[in-house]
Design an enzyme around this catalytic site. Structure first.
Site: not given
Ligand code: HOZ
Length: 426
Positions: A144, A267, A239
């Protein structure tokens, strides 16, 4: 455990916010039940709106490397807020942060700050296409890279959690420019480059996958990718939004000794505030506007609050930080497996310094298909039983857990004691 206030809040939230949440995985669709609403965090702990206390392994999805409300980060943000929350103009702190990133991350010679990981990856692939003059992009199933159109194809995280193939609204013409491969499969990768010689702009991947659970690269996989992309003239993009400054100070590229052309960050680089960054080889980064023609911009890019938090965190990345989280993560992940197996469950785990996942009814997990075949229904029961024991895990079988320096031996032991009770009851 009484969570009636959380349940009332999600009812109220659903009327005002789609699904009641501002990011899909938080809605608990992957595990069922109502999401927990939190009101405070300190160190390795969270407190919810009903006053329940939890050991936290979500860590705001990665950035809380020193635990929640770390004093030094908070002080840095408050001190900056007293001067200004934002200018939309250059500040010296941005240069300090850029220089730290360049110093730490092996492949980064120049860097641009943005406001999220999604922006970072979206910008990096535009840059790769602009630099190479090619359109095709390669990603790996289950990885992702945020929610931009080109990167939602066969994606992990919420797309995987919700069991949807992609997203309405992504034009077919864009999606078909993204080719996908199975993670950790060198033969498939070689075959793809043989099929599309000189046409691929970039290969993007999480060098340690963290959005289909934690999956480390197989030995030699990253080096093989480096070789095949360089031979073809395609760019290699790591990434490192999750792995950057987490699996080692210089990220996965330092840990595995493979140097990409471009790297995306998020992050930790913002100390937990909304931040992303992309950087890499100087000649490629020179193509970014205003120096070059590849356009990318943002009012909040390099925001002083986020820069202050990120600088503070990066300045404190000592070897002891990584020794601590590596040890704590190994004790936790191995301890979970040992206790689960003692209770008769078939499980396996993956962990890399500060990231971990436990998979039910699986012997090993190295790619998306193996994750998809693991028992997510059993994970959901495990998740809820752990929640009731006061341990907050990511609410999806397809997300990694994160360990911080605030996770002491004692806290890890409390987690394992809770898990032992839970495994006995599953
Ligand atoms: N998509 C992120 C986790 N892999 C963030 C999910 C979130 O902040 O709810």
């Amino acid at each position: 455990m009484n969570r009636s206030t959380s349940s009332a809040l999600i009812e109220r939230a659903r009327k005002a916010i789609p699904g009641g949440v501002n990011s899909p995985v938080r809605a608990f669709g992957g595990v069922g039940g109502d999401p927990v609403f939190f009101q405070s965090g300190e160190g390795a702990h969270l407190v919810d709106v009903d006053g329940n206390r939890y050991i936290d392994y979500v860590a705001s999805w990665g950035p809380m490397l020193f635990g929640h409300t770390d004093n030094e980060v908070v002080e840095a943000v408050v001190a900056q807020a007293r001067q200004s929350i934002g200018f939309g103009a250059p500040t010296e702190g941005e240069i300090d942060l850029a220089e730290l990133i360049i110093d730490y991350v092996p492949s980064i010679e120049r860097v641009r700050m943005v406001s999220s990981g999604t922006e970072a990856t979206m910008s990096a692939i535009r840059l790769a296409r602009g630099y190479t003059g090619r359109d095709l992009l390669v990603k790996f199933a289950g990885c992702y890279h945020g929610h931009s159109d080109s990167l939602l194809v066969r994606a992990g995280s919420g797309v995987l959690t919700l069991g949807i193939p992609g997203s309405p609204g992504v034009p077919a013409g864009i999606a078909e420019l993204t080719l996908t491969l199975p993670y950790n499969d060198q033969d498939a990768m070689q075959a793809l480059f043989t099929e599309y010689p000189g046409r691929i702009a970039a290969v993007i991947l999480e060098p340690v996958a963290g959005n289909m659970g934690c999956i480390p690269p197989a030995p030699g996989f990253l080096a093989a990718l480096r070789e095949v992309t360089a031979a073809d003239g395609a760019l290699l993009i790591f990434d490192e939004v999750m792995t950057g400054f987490r699996v080692s100070r210089g990220g996965a590229q330092e840990l595995y000794g493979v140097t990409p052309d471009l790297t995306t960050l998020g992050k930790i680089v913002g100390g937990g505030l909304p931040v992303g960054a992309f950087g890499g080889r100087a000649d490629i980064m020179a193509q970014i506007a205003p120096e070059g023609g590849v356009y990318q911009a943002g009012t909040l890019s390099g925001n002083p609050l986020a820069v202050a938090a990120g600088r503070n965190m990066l300045e404190r990345l000592t070897p002891e930080v990584y020794q601590h989280i590596e040890h704590a993560t190994a004790v936790l992940a191995n301890g979970l497996v040992e206790r689960a197996r003692s209770a008769g469950h078939r499980v396996c785990e993956n962990h890399v310094c500060g990231m971990f996942s436990l998979f039910f009814d699986a012997d090993s997990v190295a790619n998306f298909d193996q994750v998809a075949n693991a028992n997510s229904e059993k994970f959901a029961r495990f998740f809820h039983a752990m929640l009731d024991e006061g341990v907050y895990l990511a609410p999806s079988a397809f997300e990694a857990g994160f360990v911080s320096t605030a996770h002491t031996d004692d806290i890890i032991q409390q987690t394992l004691d809770a898990a032992e009770r839970v495994f006995a009851s599953l």
